[in-house]
Design a protein around this motif. Structure first.
Motif, PDB file in Angstrom:
ATOM      1  N   ARG A 174       0.474  -1.293  -0.157  1.00 52.48           N
ATOM      2  CA  ARG A 174      -0.493  -0.137   0.309  1.00 52.48           C
ATOM      3  C   ARG A 174       0.767   1.121   0.129  1.00 52.48           C
ATOM      4  O   ARG A 174       0.396   2.661   0.141  1.00 52.48           O
ATOM      5  CB  ARG A 174      -1.145  -0.177   1.241  1.00 52.48           C
ATOM      6  CG  ARG A 174      -1.812  -0.775   1.094  1.00 52.48           C
ATOM      7  CD  ARG A 174      -2.766  -0.909   2.475  1.00 52.48           C
ATOM      8  NE  ARG A 174      -3.998  -1.798   1.791  1.00 52.48           N
ATOM      9  CZ  ARG A 174      -4.872  -2.326   2.936  1.00 52.48           C
ATOM     10  NH1 ARG A 174      -4.319  -2.285   4.583  1.00 52.48           N
ATOM     11  NH2 ARG A 174      -6.343  -3.124   2.912  1.00 52.48           N
ATOM     12  N   ARG A 176       2.644   4.053  -1.386  1.00 51.21           N
ATOM     13  CA  ARG A 176       3.533   4.797  -2.441  1.00 51.21           C
ATOM     14  C   ARG A 176       4.681   4.546  -3.128  1.00 51.21           C
ATOM     15  O   ARG A 176       5.972   3.873  -2.302  1.00 51.21           O
ATOM     16  CB  ARG A 176       3.500   6.426  -2.667  1.00 51.21           C
ATOM     17  CG  ARG A 176       1.816   6.756  -1.614  1.00 51.21           C
ATOM     18  CD  ARG A 176       2.008   8.018  -1.510  1.00 51.21           C
ATOM     19  NE  ARG A 176       0.764   9.387  -1.174  1.00 51.21           N
ATOM     20  CZ  ARG A 176       0.022  10.017  -0.604  1.00 51.21           C
ATOM     21  NH1 ARG A 176       1.109  10.485  -0.766  1.00 51.21           N
ATOM     22  NH2 ARG A 176      -1.463  10.181  -0.515  1.00 51.21           N
ATOM     23  N   ASN A 177       4.923   4.567  -4.554  1.00 53.96           N
ATOM     24  CA  ASN A 177       6.078   4.576  -5.482  1.00 53.96           C
ATOM     25  C   ASN A 177       7.230   4.958  -4.179  1.00 53.96           C
ATOM     26  O   ASN A 177       7.743   6.122  -3.813  1.00 53.96           O
ATOM     27  CB  ASN A 177       6.640   5.398  -6.791  1.00 53.96           C
ATOM     28  CG  ASN A 177       4.925   4.279  -7.341  1.00 53.96           C
ATOM     29  OD1 ASN A 177       4.699   3.424  -7.163  1.00 53.96           O
ATOM     30  ND2 ASN A 177       4.928   4.956  -8.555  1.00 53.96           N
TER      31      ASN A 177
END
Length: 234
Positions: A174, A176-177
Motif C-alpha cells: 500500500r 506509494r512509489n
C-alpha cells in the motif's frame, strides 16, 4: 544455515481451530473461515508434541466455546493477548497452477490474526505458490497490505530435482512509489519488516521455485514486533 536449505523447522507455525458444539456456527462452506472474539483464556506452551507446543487463544460466546491454536517451536510462544478483541481468518483453496510434485493444483493457504482495529498481528502462510513469473501467491484479500515475490539465491539444481532454493522479497503493497523499502529473507533468517509504520519480523521456513514452469512453494510467518516471546522450558 545455507540459503539453499530445503526447510527451516524453527520457522514453521501450525494453526488449528476447534469450536463446540461443532455445528454451532456452521462449517466452512467456501475458502474462507473467520471468527471475531475476545480472548477469554490463553494457554502458552501447552500440548507439546515433539519440538512444538501450542499457544491457544480461547473464547466463549453464549453456549459456543472455541479456540485457535498456534503451534510454535519450543521455546517460542505468543505474547499475552487475554482480554483483547481479535479477528482470526483462515483461507484454503487450490491455486491456479500445477505443482512440481504432480498434476494436482497447489494449495493456496494462509491464516491471519488481527487486533480490534483490524491491524495485522500475525500472518502464517503454510503454502504460498511461487509462480514462474516471480510472484508468491497469497489468498485474495487476506493480507492486502503485503506483497511477496521470489528471487534467485544462487542455488544449484541437484540432479533429478524439480525445484531449487530461492529467496523471498517482502514489501508494503500500500506504500506509494519509493516509500516502501523491500526486505529479502532466505530460509534460516529472521528479518525486520515495516508495514504502514508497524514493525514486524519475517521468518521463512521454505522457499522453492520450480525448474520446469510449474509452481513451487513458499512457507513463512510474519509476527508483529513483540508478539513472539520465549518461555522457559521446564
Amino acid at each position: 544455515m545455507s540459503p539453499c536449505s530445503e526447510v527451516w523447522r524453527a520457522a514453521q507455525v501450525d494453526v488449528a481451530f476447534k469450536e463446540e458444539p461443532e455445528d454451532a456456527a456452521g462449517q466452512r462452506t467456501g475458502p474462507r473461515l473467520e471468527r471475531r472474539f475476545t480472548v477469554a483464556r490463553q494457554l502458552q506452551g501447552a500440548y507439546r508434541y515433539q519440538d512444538q507446543w501450542a499457544s491457544v487463544l480461547e473464547y466463549e460466546s453464549g453456549p459456543v466455546c472455541g479456540g485457535v491454536s498456534f503451534s510454535l517451536t519450543v521455546p517460542d510462544v505468543l505474547a499475552d493477548l487475554r482480554g483483547r478483541a481479535v479477528t482470526w481468518a483462515s483461507h484454503r483453496e487450490p491455486a491456479g497452477c500445477l505443482s512440481s510434485d504432480g498434476e494436482e493444483p497447489v494449495l493456496l493457504a494462509g491464516d491471519t490474526l488481527r487486533d480490534g482495529k483490524g491491524k495485522l498481528l500475525l500472518l502464517t502462510v503454510p503454502s504460498g505458490p511461487t509462480t514462474p513469473g516471480g510472484e508468491v501467491l497469497l489468498p485474495p484479500g487476506l493480507v492486502p497490505e503485503l506483497r511477496v515475490q521470489w528471487e534467485e539465491a544462487g542455488c544449484a539444481v541437484e540432479q533429478g530435482a524439480r525445484t531449487r532454493g530461492v529467496r523471498l522479497r517482502f514489501e508494503d503493497a500500500r506504500a506509494r512509489n519509493g516509500a516502501s523499502i523491500p526486505v529479502v529473507a532466505r530460509v534460516g533468517e529472521t528479518v525486520p519488516l515495516t508495514l504502514n509504520g508497524t514493525r514486524y519480523e519475517v521468518r521463512v521456513a521454505r522457499a522453492r521455485a520450480d525448474t520446469s514452469g510449474r509452481c513451487g512453494q513458499a512457507v513463512f510467518t510474519l509476527f508483529r514486533e513483540g508478539l513472539r516471546e520465549q518461555r522457559p522450558v521446564r
